[in-house]
Design a protein around this motif. Structure first.
Motif, PDB file in Angstrom:
ATOM      1  N   ILE A  96      49.319  36.241  33.234  1.00  0.00           N
ATOM      2  CA  ILE A  96      47.986  36.273  32.633  1.00  0.00           C
ATOM      3  C   ILE A  96      47.010  35.534  33.531  1.00  0.00           C
ATOM      4  O   ILE A  96      47.241  34.372  33.888  1.00  0.00           O
ATOM      5  CB  ILE A  96      48.003  35.607  31.240  1.00  0.00           C
ATOM      6  CG1 ILE A  96      48.960  36.353  30.301  1.00  0.00           C
ATOM      7  CG2 ILE A  96      46.591  35.553  30.649  1.00  0.00           C
ATOM      8  CD1 ILE A  96      49.223  35.602  29.001  1.00  0.00           C
ATOM      9  N   ASN A  97      45.922  36.216  33.895  1.00  0.00           N
ATOM     10  CA  ASN A  97      44.840  35.552  34.620  1.00  0.00           C
ATOM     11  C   ASN A  97      43.595  35.560  33.749  1.00  0.00           C
ATOM     12  O   ASN A  97      43.051  36.610  33.436  1.00  0.00           O
ATOM     13  CB  ASN A  97      44.544  36.255  35.941  1.00  0.00           C
ATOM     14  CG  ASN A  97      43.547  35.485  36.798  1.00  0.00           C
ATOM     15  OD1 ASN A  97      43.917  34.823  37.764  1.00  0.00           O
ATOM     16  ND2 ASN A  97      42.263  35.554  36.460  1.00  0.00           N
ATOM     17  N   LEU A  98      43.195  34.362  33.328  1.00  0.00           N
ATOM     18  CA  LEU A  98      42.007  34.202  32.490  1.00  0.00           C
ATOM     19  C   LEU A  98      40.880  33.660  33.354  1.00  0.00           C
ATOM     20  O   LEU A  98      41.002  32.575  33.930  1.00  0.00           O
ATOM     21  CB  LEU A  98      42.303  33.253  31.333  1.00  0.00           C
ATOM     22  CG  LEU A  98      41.231  33.028  30.274  1.00  0.00           C
ATOM     23  CD1 LEU A  98      41.865  32.566  28.959  1.00  0.00           C
ATOM     24  CD2 LEU A  98      40.164  32.019  30.714  1.00  0.00           C
ATOM     25  N   GLU A  99      39.799  34.427  33.438  1.00  0.00           N
ATOM     26  CA  GLU A  99      38.649  33.967  34.215  1.00  0.00           C
ATOM     27  C   GLU A  99      37.601  33.343  33.307  1.00  0.00           C
ATOM     28  O   GLU A  99      37.098  33.986  32.384  1.00  0.00           O
ATOM     29  CB  GLU A  99      38.015  35.116  35.005  1.00  0.00           C
ATOM     30  CG  GLU A  99      36.813  34.645  35.813  1.00  0.00           C
ATOM     31  CD  GLU A  99      36.107  35.762  36.564  1.00  0.00           C
ATOM     32  OE1 GLU A  99      34.953  35.543  36.994  1.00  0.00           O
ATOM     33  OE2 GLU A  99      36.697  36.845  36.732  1.00  0.00           O
ATOM     34  N   PHE A 100      37.271  32.093  33.595  1.00  0.00           N
ATOM     35  CA  PHE A 100      36.108  31.464  32.969  1.00  0.00           C
ATOM     36  C   PHE A 100      34.868  32.088  33.607  1.00  0.00           C
ATOM     37  O   PHE A 100      34.591  31.857  34.782  1.00  0.00           O
ATOM     38  CB  PHE A 100      36.096  29.954  33.238  1.00  0.00           C
ATOM     39  CG  PHE A 100      37.127  29.163  32.501  1.00  0.00           C
ATOM     40  CD1 PHE A 100      36.994  28.908  31.147  1.00  0.00           C
ATOM     41  CD2 PHE A 100      38.230  28.635  33.165  1.00  0.00           C
ATOM     42  CE1 PHE A 100      37.938  28.141  30.466  1.00  0.00           C
ATOM     43  CE2 PHE A 100      39.172  27.868  32.496  1.00  0.00           C
ATOM     44  CZ  PHE A 100      39.032  27.628  31.135  1.00  0.00           C
ATOM     45  N   LYS A 101      34.123  32.870  32.836  1.00  0.00           N
ATOM     46  CA  LYS A 101      32.969  33.573  33.408  1.00  0.00           C
ATOM     47  C   LYS A 101      31.738  32.671  33.299  1.00  0.00           C
ATOM     48  O   LYS A 101      30.837  32.890  32.478  1.00  0.00           O
ATOM     49  CB  LYS A 101      32.762  34.887  32.665  1.00  0.00           C
ATOM     50  CG  LYS A 101      31.984  35.907  33.469  1.00  0.00           C
ATOM     51  CD  LYS A 101      32.789  36.375  34.657  1.00  0.00           C
ATOM     52  CE  LYS A 101      31.982  37.379  35.488  1.00  0.00           C
ATOM     53  NZ  LYS A 101      32.719  37.801  36.675  1.00  0.00           N
ATOM     54  N   THR A 102      31.699  31.654  34.141  1.00  0.00           N
ATOM     55  CA  THR A 102      30.660  30.629  34.027  1.00  0.00           C
ATOM     56  C   THR A 102      29.768  30.536  35.261  1.00  0.00           C
ATOM     57  O   THR A 102      28.985  29.590  35.388  1.00  0.00           O
ATOM     58  CB  THR A 102      31.302  29.254  33.780  1.00  0.00           C
ATOM     59  OG1 THR A 102      32.236  28.983  34.827  1.00  0.00           O
ATOM     60  CG2 THR A 102      32.019  29.209  32.442  1.00  0.00           C
ATOM     61  N   ASN A 103      29.850  31.501  36.164  1.00  0.00           N
ATOM     62  CA  ASN A 103      29.081  31.387  37.399  1.00  0.00           C
ATOM     63  C   ASN A 103      27.595  31.685  37.208  1.00  0.00           C
ATOM     64  O   ASN A 103      26.765  31.274  38.010  1.00  0.00           O
ATOM     65  CB  ASN A 103      29.666  32.291  38.500  1.00  0.00           C
ATOM     66  CG  ASN A 103      29.903  33.707  38.039  1.00  0.00           C
ATOM     67  OD1 ASN A 103      30.510  33.931  36.999  1.00  0.00           O
ATOM     68  ND2 ASN A 103      29.440  34.686  38.803  1.00  0.00           N
ATOM     69  N   LYS A 104      27.241  32.396  36.118  1.00  0.00           N
ATOM     70  CA  LYS A 104      25.829  32.680  35.837  1.00  0.00           C
ATOM     71  C   LYS A 104      25.360  31.942  34.586  1.00  0.00           C
ATOM     72  O   LYS A 104      24.270  31.387  34.557  1.00  0.00           O
ATOM     73  CB  LYS A 104      25.610  34.182  35.694  1.00  0.00           C
ATOM     74  CG  LYS A 104      25.825  34.955  36.988  1.00  0.00           C
ATOM     75  CD  LYS A 104      25.554  36.432  36.798  1.00  0.00           C
ATOM     76  CE  LYS A 104      25.784  37.194  38.109  1.00  0.00           C
ATOM     77  NZ  LYS A 104      25.562  38.653  37.942  1.00  0.00           N
ATOM     78  N   VAL A 105      26.163  31.994  33.539  1.00  0.00           N
ATOM     79  CA  VAL A 105      25.875  31.249  32.308  1.00  0.00           C
ATOM     80  C   VAL A 105      27.070  30.328  32.045  1.00  0.00           C
ATOM     81  O   VAL A 105      28.167  30.806  31.795  1.00  0.00           O
ATOM     82  CB  VAL A 105      25.662  32.192  31.102  1.00  0.00           C
ATOM     83  CG1 VAL A 105      25.487  31.391  29.822  1.00  0.00           C
ATOM     84  CG2 VAL A 105      24.453  33.093  31.331  1.00  0.00           C
TER      85      VAL A 105
END
Length: 229
Positions: A101-110
């Protein structure tokens, strides 16, 4: 040569709505060995699975995820009619399954405040066969997460990077996730995104990279198996 793990990028978007539970269930039940997905927080702090910061492209609604409560965002639907999935719903699908499982924290813009703690705390409530790989383009997010739990596996998402092995070692990152293969004077774990091209997939598998993210996991797994017999 160590086997290159193939990650189903956002589920199986060549066949199902991206980041949909339907797509992930298919991967789980049809030979998938890895999945990748993206996480944001709603206005009321609930982690949901979606790539974009806005819901415009993948649902019948408009606006930023951060501006909707969970109840409000669940009124909108993906292309297959499903509501925007909660991370807990996806964890229900993935727990106890023999896949990476690869979970990406999508925090690069918000950068949703507190997303690192919220997600790490939720993950501890489930049992996974392999440790979750937490990744992000946001260096700050990875360092926050490390302070919260240094024992998890964190990987730095990048387009390109000089001295990847040195940066990984200095920051205690488990690996680097680049857009293209990075040559390094020292060994470093590389998982490359997003590889749908057959020639590129064959090339990277011959190099023996640790992982590939792809929108068509079945095709790329076939190529990997041919190369890495």
């Amino acid at each position: 040569m160590k086997k290159t793990i193939i990650f189903a990028h956002r589920g199986y978007p060549v066949k199902f709505a991206e980041n949909s539970l339907e797509g992930f269930r298919y991967v789980v039940s049809h030979g998938g060995e890895g999945v990748e997905f993206d996480v944001h927080l709603t206005k009321d702090g609930v982690p949901v699975v979606m790539h974009d910061e806005k819901i415009d492209r993948t649902t019948d609604g408009k606006g930023y995820i951060k501006d909707y409560t969970l109840a409000e965002i669940r009124k909108f639907h993906l292309a297959n009619g499903e509501p925007v999935p909660k991370l807990s719903e996806l964890f229900d699908v993935l727990q106890d399954k023999d896949l990476y499982i690869n979970l990406e924290f999508k925090t690069n813009k918000v950068h949703d405040q507190g997303i690192e703690k919220t997600v790490l705390d939720l993950a501890k409530k489930y049992h996974f066969v392999h440790p979750i790989i937490f990744s992000s383009f946001n260096y700050e997010t990875l360092k926050i997460a490390q302070k919260l739990d240094a024992d998890e596996e964190y990987c730095y998402l990048v387009k390109g990077l000089k001295h990847p092995a040195e940066i990984a070692k200095k920051n205690h990152f488990a690996g680097i996730h680049p857009e293209h293969y990075l040559r390094s004077s020292q060994p470093v774990t590389e998982r490359i995104w997003t590889v749908d091209n057959s020639w590129l997939a064959k090339h990277y598998c011959k190099l023996g990279v640790a992982g590939l993210f792809t929108n068509d996991y079945k095709k790329i797994m076939r190529i990997r198996d041919e190369v890495q017999k």
